[in-house]
Each structure stands twice: as structure tokens, then as C-alpha cells.
Design an enzyme around this catalytic site. Structure first.
Site, mmCIF file in Angstrom:
data_model
loop_
_atom_site.group_PDB
_atom_site.id
_atom_site.type_symbol
_atom_site.label_atom_id
_atom_site.label_comp_id
_atom_site.label_asym_id
_atom_site.label_seq_id
_atom_site.Cartn_x
_atom_site.Cartn_y
_atom_site.Cartn_z
ATOM 1 N N GLU A 113 0.929 -1.116 0.159
ATOM 2 C CA GLU A 113 0.153 0.058 0.128
ATOM 3 C C GLU A 113 0.953 1.225 0.105
ATOM 4 O O GLU A 113 2.175 1.025 0.266
ATOM 5 C CB GLU A 113 -0.946 0.138 1.246
ATOM 6 C CG GLU A 113 -1.949 -1.052 1.158
ATOM 7 C CD GLU A 113 -3.115 -1.007 2.126
ATOM 8 O OE1 GLU A 113 -4.023 -1.427 1.939
ATOM 9 O OE2 GLU A 113 -2.706 -0.635 3.462
ATOM 10 N N HIS A 227 -9.019 10.116 3.105
ATOM 11 C CA HIS A 227 -8.612 9.074 2.154
ATOM 12 C C HIS A 227 -8.775 9.906 0.723
ATOM 13 O O HIS A 227 -10.112 10.262 0.503
ATOM 14 C CB HIS A 227 -9.561 7.844 2.493
ATOM 15 C CG HIS A 227 -9.002 6.532 1.809
ATOM 16 N ND1 HIS A 227 -8.932 6.452 0.519
ATOM 17 C CD2 HIS A 227 -8.311 5.649 2.471
ATOM 18 C CE1 HIS A 227 -8.355 5.336 0.378
ATOM 19 N NE2 HIS A 227 -7.987 4.861 1.403
ATOM 20 N N ARG A 269 -1.183 9.375 1.750
ATOM 21 C CA ARG A 269 -2.567 9.729 1.407
ATOM 22 C C ARG A 269 -3.145 11.091 1.401
ATOM 23 O O ARG A 269 -3.624 11.470 0.504
ATOM 24 C CB ARG A 269 -3.354 8.920 2.564
ATOM 25 C CG ARG A 269 -3.588 7.570 2.573
ATOM 26 C CD ARG A 269 -4.430 6.985 3.780
ATOM 27 N NE ARG A 269 -4.546 5.607 3.080
ATOM 28 C CZ ARG A 269 -5.128 4.781 4.185
ATOM 29 N NH1 ARG A 269 -5.671 5.104 5.144
ATOM 30 N NH2 ARG A 269 -5.087 3.307 4.016
ATOM 31 N N HIS A 330 -11.720 9.970 6.847
ATOM 32 C CA HIS A 330 -11.349 8.549 6.748
ATOM 33 C C HIS A 330 -10.890 8.215 8.233
ATOM 34 O O HIS A 330 -11.218 7.106 8.795
ATOM 35 C CB HIS A 330 -10.337 8.026 5.829
ATOM 36 C CG HIS A 330 -10.089 6.579 5.819
ATOM 37 N ND1 HIS A 330 -10.916 5.719 5.522
ATOM 38 C CD2 HIS A 330 -8.836 5.971 6.043
ATOM 39 C CE1 HIS A 330 -10.501 4.298 5.536
ATOM 40 N NE2 HIS A 330 -9.251 4.468 6.010
ATOM 41 N N ARG A 365 -1.477 9.228 9.087
ATOM 42 C CA ARG A 365 -1.121 7.599 9.378
ATOM 43 C C ARG A 365 -0.909 6.579 7.950
ATOM 44 O O ARG A 365 -1.483 7.116 6.858
ATOM 45 C CB ARG A 365 -2.804 6.872 9.706
ATOM 46 C CG ARG A 365 -2.738 5.436 9.582
ATOM 47 C CD ARG A 365 -4.035 5.138 10.364
ATOM 48 N NE ARG A 365 -5.036 4.975 9.675
ATOM 49 C CZ ARG A 365 -5.776 3.997 8.892
ATOM 50 N NH1 ARG A 365 -4.808 2.823 8.716
ATOM 51 N NH2 ARG A 365 -6.781 4.270 8.210
#
Ligand SMILES: Cc1cc2nc3c(=O)[nH]c(=O)nc-3n(C[C@H](O)[C@H](O)[C@H](O)COP(=O)(O)OP(=O)(O)OC[C@H]3O[C@@H](n4cnc5c(N)ncnc54)[C@H](O)[C@@H]3O)c2cc1C
Length: 430
Positions: A113, A227, A269, A330, A365
Site C-alpha cells: 500500500e 482518504h 494519503r 477516513h 497515518r
């Protein structure tokens, strides 16, 4: 009004609450409560997976990826705990029954990711969270020392002499005072406060409201993660359906409405979200496209079965056409400030999971670090409670005598409870 007595009260039944309960000593009387049904959690919605160090050699790289994504505003001690303790906690979760997707050789199929330098995300297809939740719920129901109360709303904690001694709950419009040696807040995030969010609507920062009311320290409350890729849906107030980061991890590409690429999809992100916002503004369109249709149809249907089915339901066949996406709220990086044992600034009160701020995320994050944080730091809370509970020298009888004058509790907390009942549509006989 009813009084109950337990050793530990855990508020929340997501990964953090249930894993904490399962790591508490089995001779302790534990109560877990959830505002709605037990599995109405953001844990159940997690798609991508759980990040975990690929071995001891990977710990420094995992640490660096977490710090870099967090813009080096993270708490380095907390990050070290997270990465060093990732393997033992994921192993324990798997030993509880979590099914992890495997590659052809039977090894865990680690996926990639954004902002991870290597593939280090374990997953169960694209519905990892649902499987994590089911695994934990199953184990919690098997434990004789864990009582579970669904549809039970935390109204407030009970504080005496700067210590937390329990909580006021509301079930079927009835007030229950639960007196506990330790209370663990695992109430999740704040997404329900936003119109555009991937979160369950019921999660509205209740733990934070309680903390504010009692002057318990908070941290980083300005850090809210957006997000980049939620399904673009014109239809109203529903929770926005997430198109997992792992779609980009597996090669998914972003295009503006003119078919032009505009960003490296595997950036953190915040960077990708900002690039999408800019593109939406430039093209005066409320979405961009995410395309994964070039991958094999059967592979897509299996690897992303949840996303495939949900998008199809909404009129998009991801095996044949790009998905309209736009950013949505998110995750909440901030929360109730805790130390490395998940203790808050109030004695006998712990906070774990998204409600808490351990400092591991810094300003942003890293993908799939949230479920892991829920595991690592809720276990630490449980361990701390396991070690210190025997020194707790108030017996149930003492608590009863000292604190549970019904009039006293009613006088101090009555107004809050009355308002909560009214908020839930209840009628009060004044
Ligand atoms: C769509 C989506 C996908 C995600 N994908 C991933 C992923 O792939 N990997 C990853 O690491 N993270 C992911 N996340 C983030 C992650 O799922 C959450 O941060 C994490 O599950 C939070 O766990 P938790 O235990 O803290 O809270 P939750 O799982 O949200 O549980 C909160 C609990 O608190 C209870 N509660 C709240 N208020 C009250 C109250 N007043 N009284 C009683 N109970 C209360 C609720 O009933 C619930 O049981 C995703 C999040 C979303 C929304």
C-alpha cells in the site's frame, strides 16, 4: 437505575476493545459494551489489511516508513513499540483464528500500500476487517469472564477524586451505573460527524466528548486523515464506500476526466488527496477516475470481491471500466493522549484504538497501521491492568459504601443522562 460491579469495563467492541478484553486475565470479571450491534464498528469495514514487519530486519524500514508518512511528527518511542511488537500481535491474532490469504507456496500473501517501501500488509481478500471482527467476537463470546452488552450507550465516566471509578451507561432508556476498577475507552473515531466519511455513522467521538468534559488530556486533534479514493456517489448522506488503497497498491492508476495521469498513486494519503482535490478544481468536476480494469477479470473478482460487488451494485463494473472516486474523511490521528501503556491522564482510565492518541501516526497515518495499533496498544493496556489490578485494594463492598449513593450519582450526572435520553427520542417523567 441499576448498579453493577466489574473488574474492567471496556467501552467499544472493535479491534481495540475486543483484543484488550481477550488479553485481560481470565480470572477478571470483564464487561464489554457497544453502542449498536457488536460488529457495527469501523474495524468491520477495514478492507486493505494489517501492516506487519516482515521479520526483525524489516523493523527499521517499517519504522522509517511510518515516520516518513507521519511527516516525522510521530512519537518515535511509540512507533518503535508498534513496529517491534507487530509480529507477536499479528501471530496471536492468527492463532485466534484469523484466516490470512496465502500465495502459491502457502506463505502469507503480503500486499503493498502507499508509502510502504515493501509489501508488508497481510489481508483476507479485501474484507480483512470483517474477518478480524468475526474472529475476535467469536473468541470473546467463548470466554466465560467476558460479558457483552450490545445497544448500550456510554453517557459519561464516573469520576471521584481525579480517579475514574466507573461509567454511566444507558440501555433501553434505563440508566446503569457500572463501577469498575479500570475503564478502557475503545470508542473509535469521529467520522460520523462528517457528511463525507467512510466511517460508520454511529461513531461520533463520544470518547473524546467524555474526555473533554473531565479535562482529560487530548493530543493532535487537528490531524484528520482524508482518504483519496472513496466511491463518488451523488446520492445523499450515506457512508461513503471506500476503494481500498490496495487497489492502487496492486497497480490501479488515477486519471483526470481528460484521461491524464496526475500523481504517483503510491505517495502518502495526504499527498494523493491533495493532488485529486487540485485536479477536481482544475477540471471543475467532483471526481477523478481510478482504473484497475486492465488486470485479469477473475483475479479482480477474487482479490477485490467486496469492492467488485459493491461497485457493481452502484452501476460500475471495475473489470471493464474506471471507478469515479473523490476524497472523504477516513481517520482521526489525534485523540485522548496516552502513554506507552495506553494510560490516559486520569488514573484508572485507559484509551485504545482510534479514540486514543499514542502518537504513532504523527501528522498522517501510514496505510494499514490502524488495526495494528489497535492490537499492540490494547494488549499493552491489558498487560498493565493484569499487573496492577491486584494492588487495587478497594473491594466491591468498599466501592458500594463509599461511592454508590444513588442520590449523589443522580445529582451529579442526572442532567447528562436526561439529555442523552432525550437525544435518543426518550421521554422523561420530570
Ligand atoms: C472503510 C474503512 C476502511 C479501513 N481500512 C483499514 C485497513 O485496511 N487497515 C487499517 O489498519 N485500518 C483501516 N481502517 C481504519 C480502522 O478500521 C479503524 O481505525 C479501526 O478499526 C478502529 O478500531 P477501534 O477498535 O478503535 O474502533 P471501532 O472498530 O470503530 O469500534 C468502535 C466501538 O466503539 C463503540 N462506541 C462508540 N461510542 C460509544 C458509546 N458512546 N457507547 C458505547 N459504545 C460506543 C462502538 O459501538 C464500537 O463498538 C479503515 C477504516 C474505514 C472506515
Amino acid at each position: 437505575m441499576e448498579n453493577k460491579y466489574v473488574d474492567v469495563l471496556v467501552v467499544g467492541s472493535g479491534v481495540a476493545g475486543l483484543y484488550c478484553a481477550l488479553n485481560l486475565r481470565q480470572d477478571l470479571d470483564v464487561m464489554v459494551v457497544s453502542k449498536d450491534k457488536i460488529d457495527c464498528t469501523n474495524t468491520s469495514l477495514a478492507q486493505g489489511g494489517i501492516s506487519v514487519a516482515r521479520g526483525l530486519d524489516d523493523v527499521p524500514f517499517f519504522t522509517e516508513d511510518t515516520l516518513k508518512a507521519g511527516k516525522y511528527e510521530n512519537d518515535i518511542h511509540a512507533v518503535n513499540v508498534l513496529t517491534n511488537e507487530s509480529i507477536e500481535n499479528v501471530d496471536y491474532l492468527v492463532s485466534l483464528g484469523l484466516d490470512v490469504d496465502k500465495d502459491e507456496d502457502g506463505n502469507w500473501d503480503y500486499t503493498k500500500e502507499g508509502a510502504h517501501c515493501i509489501n508488508r500488509i497481510i489481508h483476507t481478500q479485501d474484507n480483512t476487517g470483517e474477518n478480524v471482527e468475526k474472529t475476535l467476537v467469536k473468541n470473546a463470546f467463548r470466554r466465560k469472564n467476558i460479558r457483552i452488552l450490545e445497544d448500550t450507550f456510554l453517557v459519561d465516566i464516573i469520576e471521584r477524586n481525579d480517579k475514574c471509578i466507573g461509567a454511566i451507561l444507558l440501555k433501553n432508556k434505563e440508566q446503569i451505573n457500572v463501577f469498575a476498577k479500570f475503564v478502557v475507552l475503545a470508542c473509535g473515531g469521529i467520522g460520523g460527524l462528517y457528511k463525507n466519511s467512510t466511517s460508520q455513522r454511529i461513531l461520533r467521538g463520544d470518547g473524546l466528548a467524555v474526555a473533554l468534559r473531565h479535562k482529560i488530556e487530548l493530543k493532535d486533534i487537528n490531524y484528520i486523515q482524508i482518504h483519496p479514493t472513496a466511491f463518488y456517489d451523488e446520492s445523499g448522506d450515506e457512508r461513503r464506500f471506500l476503494i481500498s488503497e490496495s487497489v492502487r497498491g496492486e497497480g490501479g492508476k488515477l486519471y483526470n476526466i481528460n484521461g491524464e495521469r496526475f500523481v504517483d498513486e503510491l505517495q502518502p494519503r495526504d499527498v494523493v488527496s491533495e493532488a485529486i482535490f487540485n485536479e477536481m478544481k482544475k477540471t471543475n468536476t467532483p471526481y477523478v477516475y481510478l482504473d484497475i480494469s486492465f488486470l485479469n477479470e477473475e483475479y479482480l473478482k477474487n482479490r477485490f470481491s467486496t469492492i467488485y460487488n459493491k461497485c457493481l451494485e452502484k452501476g460500475t463494473d471495475i473489470t471493464k471500466e474506471p471507478i469515479k472516486v473523490s476524497p472523504a474523511q477516513h481517520y482521526f490521528m489525534g485523540g485522548i493522549k496516552v502513554d506507552l501503556s495506553s494510560e490516559t491522564s486520569m488514573k484508572n482510565l485507559y484509551a485504545v484504538g482510534e479514540t486514543a492518541c499514542t502518537g504513532i501516526h504523527g501528522a498522517n497515518r501510514l496505510a494499514s497501521n490502524s488495526l495494528l495499533e489497535g492490537l499492540v496498544f490494547s494488549k499493552r493496556a491489558a498487560q498493565n491492568i493484569n499487573e496492577s489490578i491486584d494492588e487495587f485494594n478497594l473491594t466491591k463492598v468498599d466501592i458500594d459504601e463509599i461511592y454508590t449513593s444513588r442520590e449523589e450519582i443522580e445529582e451529579e450526572n442526572g442532567l447528562i443522562v436526561v439529555n442523552a435520553i432525550k437525544d435518543k427520542g426518550g421521554v422523561i417523567d420530570d
